[in-house]
Write an enzyme that holds these catalytic residues in place. Structure first.
Site, PDB file in Angstrom:
ATOM      1  N   TYR A   1       0.818  -1.216   0.000  1.00 30.43           N
ATOM      2  CA  TYR A   1       0.000   0.000   0.000  1.00 30.43           C
ATOM      3  C   TYR A   1       0.854   1.269   0.000  1.00 30.43           C
ATOM      4  O   TYR A   1       0.426   2.299  -0.488  1.00 30.43           O
ATOM      5  CB  TYR A   1      -0.908   0.035   1.230  1.00 30.43           C
ATOM      6  CG  TYR A   1      -2.263  -0.601   1.050  1.00 30.43           C
ATOM      7  CD1 TYR A   1      -2.384  -1.897   0.561  1.00 30.43           C
ATOM      8  CD2 TYR A   1      -3.424   0.084   1.392  1.00 30.43           C
ATOM      9  CE1 TYR A   1      -3.634  -2.489   0.418  1.00 30.43           C
ATOM     10  CE2 TYR A   1      -4.671  -0.498   1.252  1.00 30.43           C
ATOM     11  CZ  TYR A   1      -4.771  -1.782   0.757  1.00 30.43           C
ATOM     12  OH  TYR A   1      -6.008  -2.355   0.634  1.00 30.43           O
TER      13      TYR A   1
ATOM     14  N   LYS B   1       2.879 -15.377   1.781  1.00 34.47           N
ATOM     15  CA  LYS B   1       3.039 -16.077   0.506  1.00 34.47           C
ATOM     16  C   LYS B   1       4.539 -16.357   0.376  1.00 34.47           C
ATOM     17  O   LYS B   1       5.205 -15.947  -0.578  1.00 34.47           O
ATOM     18  CB  LYS B   1       2.497 -15.199  -0.638  1.00 34.47           C
ATOM     19  CG  LYS B   1       2.373 -15.910  -1.972  1.00 34.47           C
ATOM     20  CD  LYS B   1       1.267 -16.943  -2.021  1.00 34.47           C
ATOM     21  CE  LYS B   1       1.295 -17.674  -3.353  1.00 34.47           C
ATOM     22  NZ  LYS B   1       0.348 -18.814  -3.399  1.00 34.47           N
TER      23      LYS B   1
ATOM     24  N   ASP C   1      -3.398 -18.141  -0.091  1.00 34.64           N
ATOM     25  CA  ASP C   1      -4.441 -18.796  -0.895  1.00 34.64           C
ATOM     26  C   ASP C   1      -5.141 -19.878  -0.072  1.00 34.64           C
ATOM     27  O   ASP C   1      -6.371 -20.001  -0.086  1.00 34.64           O
ATOM     28  CB  ASP C   1      -3.866 -19.359  -2.215  1.00 34.64           C
ATOM     29  CG  ASP C   1      -2.598 -20.172  -2.035  1.00 34.64           C
ATOM     30  OD1 ASP C   1      -2.013 -20.165  -0.926  1.00 34.64           O
ATOM     31  OD2 ASP C   1      -2.180 -20.833  -3.011  1.00 34.64           O
TER      32      ASP C   1
ATOM     33  N   ASP D   1      -6.453  -6.855   4.030  1.00 37.39           N
ATOM     34  CA  ASP D   1      -7.586  -6.168   3.402  1.00 37.39           C
ATOM     35  C   ASP D   1      -8.547  -7.198   2.819  1.00 37.39           C
ATOM     36  O   ASP D   1      -9.760  -7.153   3.042  1.00 37.39           O
ATOM     37  CB  ASP D   1      -7.053  -5.234   2.294  1.00 37.39           C
ATOM     38  CG  ASP D   1      -8.179  -4.533   1.560  1.00 37.39           C
ATOM     39  OD1 ASP D   1      -9.104  -4.047   2.242  1.00 37.39           O
ATOM     40  OD2 ASP D   1      -8.142  -4.480   0.314  1.00 37.39           O
TER      41      ASP D   1
ATOM     42  N   ASP E   1     -12.406  -8.818   4.556  1.00 33.80           N
ATOM     43  CA  ASP E   1     -13.733  -8.773   3.919  1.00 33.80           C
ATOM     44  C   ASP E   1     -14.345 -10.175   3.894  1.00 33.80           C
ATOM     45  O   ASP E   1     -15.541 -10.356   4.131  1.00 33.80           O
ATOM     46  CB  ASP E   1     -13.643  -8.248   2.469  1.00 33.80           C
ATOM     47  CG  ASP E   1     -13.859  -6.743   2.386  1.00 33.80           C
ATOM     48  OD1 ASP E   1     -13.628  -6.053   3.399  1.00 33.80           O
ATOM     49  OD2 ASP E   1     -14.244  -6.252   1.306  1.00 33.80           O
TER      50      ASP E   1
HETATM   51  C1  IPM Z   1     -10.379  -1.075   4.109  1.00 35.29           C
HETATM   52  C2  IPM Z   1     -10.664  -0.429   2.786  1.00 35.29           C
HETATM   53  C3  IPM Z   1      -9.509   0.508   2.470  1.00 35.29           C
HETATM   54  C4  IPM Z   1      -8.263  -0.329   2.344  1.00 35.29           C
HETATM   55  C5  IPM Z   1      -9.711   1.398   1.230  1.00 35.29           C
HETATM   56  C6  IPM Z   1     -11.003   2.186   1.315  1.00 35.29           C
HETATM   57  C7  IPM Z   1      -8.534   2.285   0.991  1.00 35.29           C
HETATM   58  O1  IPM Z   1     -10.873  -1.388   1.804  1.00 35.29           O
HETATM   59  O2  IPM Z   1     -10.247  -0.355   5.110  1.00 35.29           O
HETATM   60  O3  IPM Z   1     -10.304  -2.308   4.145  1.00 35.29           O
HETATM   61  O4  IPM Z   1      -7.994  -0.903   1.281  1.00 35.29           O
HETATM   62  O5  IPM Z   1      -7.529  -0.426   3.325  1.00 35.29           O
HETATM   63 MG    MG Z   2     -10.965  -3.378   2.542  1.00 34.46          MG
END
Ligand code: IPM
Ligand code: MG
Length: 358
Positions: A140, A191, A223, A247, A251
């Site tokens: 990042y 990885k 993975d 990240d 999710d």
């Molecule tokens: C998160 C989001 C952020 C990230 C974006 C909005 C920059 O997806 O906080 O997970 O990728 O960190």
């Molecule tokens: Mg995110």
């Protein structure tokens, strides 16, 4: 001593969900919690007002605050902006300027919501895992980065995955410290079979593990981790991983619980100063409709009480109030199932405030 909390509603559903979290905070304040609330702009809202997603004034207020409570940033209106001016840069800038290197993302399944998960109830019942994501390094932020023109005239995009030993060590420590207060198991996700940078990650995490003989450490390729999370998620206690893997996996872990709208997160520095935000985004498709789920933001208030304001009892009180409204059968649209009462954002917030005093 009074604690300063900077409230940054942001974009999309941000202002609506934040209004409910602020009601919770104000209610705790009238019960004696010593906090001062300040308000600022970030993301697209800040860009519209002042031409930048992270105005100097917001950064100054954030530096002076003990904690930042953030709604969400981003939306289609700002997608065509140069990447440096996009709302997401406001968020990334706060993380990096405040040195919030440790991102804690719990995935907890409320028994009341077991049927909202897309996985079978028996696979997720009792799920309680914590993802510790490195937040201010890795691909990042790595340099060099950009898009350049090659000799043959075509463009080439590039980013750099880079971690120093000290960056790996400090995030590993956070993960082990948290594991000591939970199930005493850490799974480090990398990885290492392909990327040298994460081979070093594996080595350094293993070294840190020696200081925590009571915690068992395992390693997993990303993975496989993505697969194990949907196959048998209860095998995990604490997962520690890089910025980008975290990240993605967070999710995925969030969805196991049925609604990404339910989950809070904390981003903290070494001194426990922190920024707290729901893990969902700005949901522009439902913004302004009064139907968004405020519970992720309200649970972020609980995390703030626990990690920065050092009020574990109040944190528990907020978490119990959220459980109470779920037990009452109240559901926003994202977690609604047959037989429950569908409520809007403000009704849900009001129900939590009532349950706080119940
Ligand atoms: C998160 C989001 C952020 C990230 C974006 C909005 C920059 O997806 O906080 O997970 O990728 O960190
Ligand atoms: Mg995110």
């Amino acid at each position: 001593m009074s604690h300063k909390v900077l409230v940054l509603p942001g974009d999309g559903i941000g202002p609506e969900i934040m209004a409910e979290a602020v009601k919770v905070l104000e209610s705790l304040r009238s019960d004696g919690l010593d906090i001062e609330l300040e308000h600022g702009l970030v993301g697209g809202a800040a860009h519209d007002a002042s031409g930048t997603p992270l105005p100097e004034n917001t950064l100054r207020l954030a530096r002076a605050a003990d904690a930042v409570l953030l709604g969400a940033v981003g939306g289609p209106r700002w997608e065509s902006l140069n990447i440096a001016l996009r709302p997401e840069k406001g968020l990334l800038g706060l993380r990096s300027e405040l040195g919030l290197f440790a991102n804690l993302r719990p995935a907890l399944l409320y028994p009341q919501l077991a049927s909202a998960s897309s996985l079978k109830a028996e696979v997720v019942a009792g799920l309680d895992l914590m993802i510790v994501r490195e937040l201010t390094g890795g691909i990042y932020f790595g340099q060099p980065r950009g898009v350049r023109v090659l000799a043959d005239g075509q463009r080439e995009g590039f980013n750099t995955l880079v971690y120093s030993e000290s960056e790996i060590r400090r995030i590993a420590r956070v993960a082990f410290d948290i594991a000591m207060k939970r199930g005493r198991r850490v799974c480090s996700v990398d990885k290492a079979n392909v990327l040298e940078c994460t081979e070093l990650w594996r080595e350094v995490v293993s070294m840190v593990a020696k200081d925590y003989p009571q915690v068992s450490l395992t390693h997993m390729y990303v993975d496989n981790a993505a697969m194990q999370l949907v196959r048998a998620p209860k095998q995990f206690d604490v997962i520690v991983t890089t910025n980008m893997f975290g990240d993605i996996l967070s999710d995925e872990a969030a969805m196991l619980t049925g609604s990404i709208g339910m989950l809070p997160s904390a981003s903290v520095d070494a001194a426990h100063k922190g920024m707290y935000e729901p893990i969902h985004g700005s949901a522009p498709d439902i913004a302004g409709k009064g139907i968004a789920n405020p519970l992720g933001t309200i649970l972020s208030v609980a995390m703030m009480l626990r990690y920065t304001l050092d009020q574990p009892d109040l944190a528990l009180r907020v978490e119990r109030a959220v459980e109470a409204v779920l037990s009452q059968g109240l559901r926003t649209a994202d977690i609604h199932t047959n037989g429950c009462s569908r409520v809007g954002t403000a009704q849900m917030g009001a129900a939590v405030v009532a349950a706080l005093h119940g």
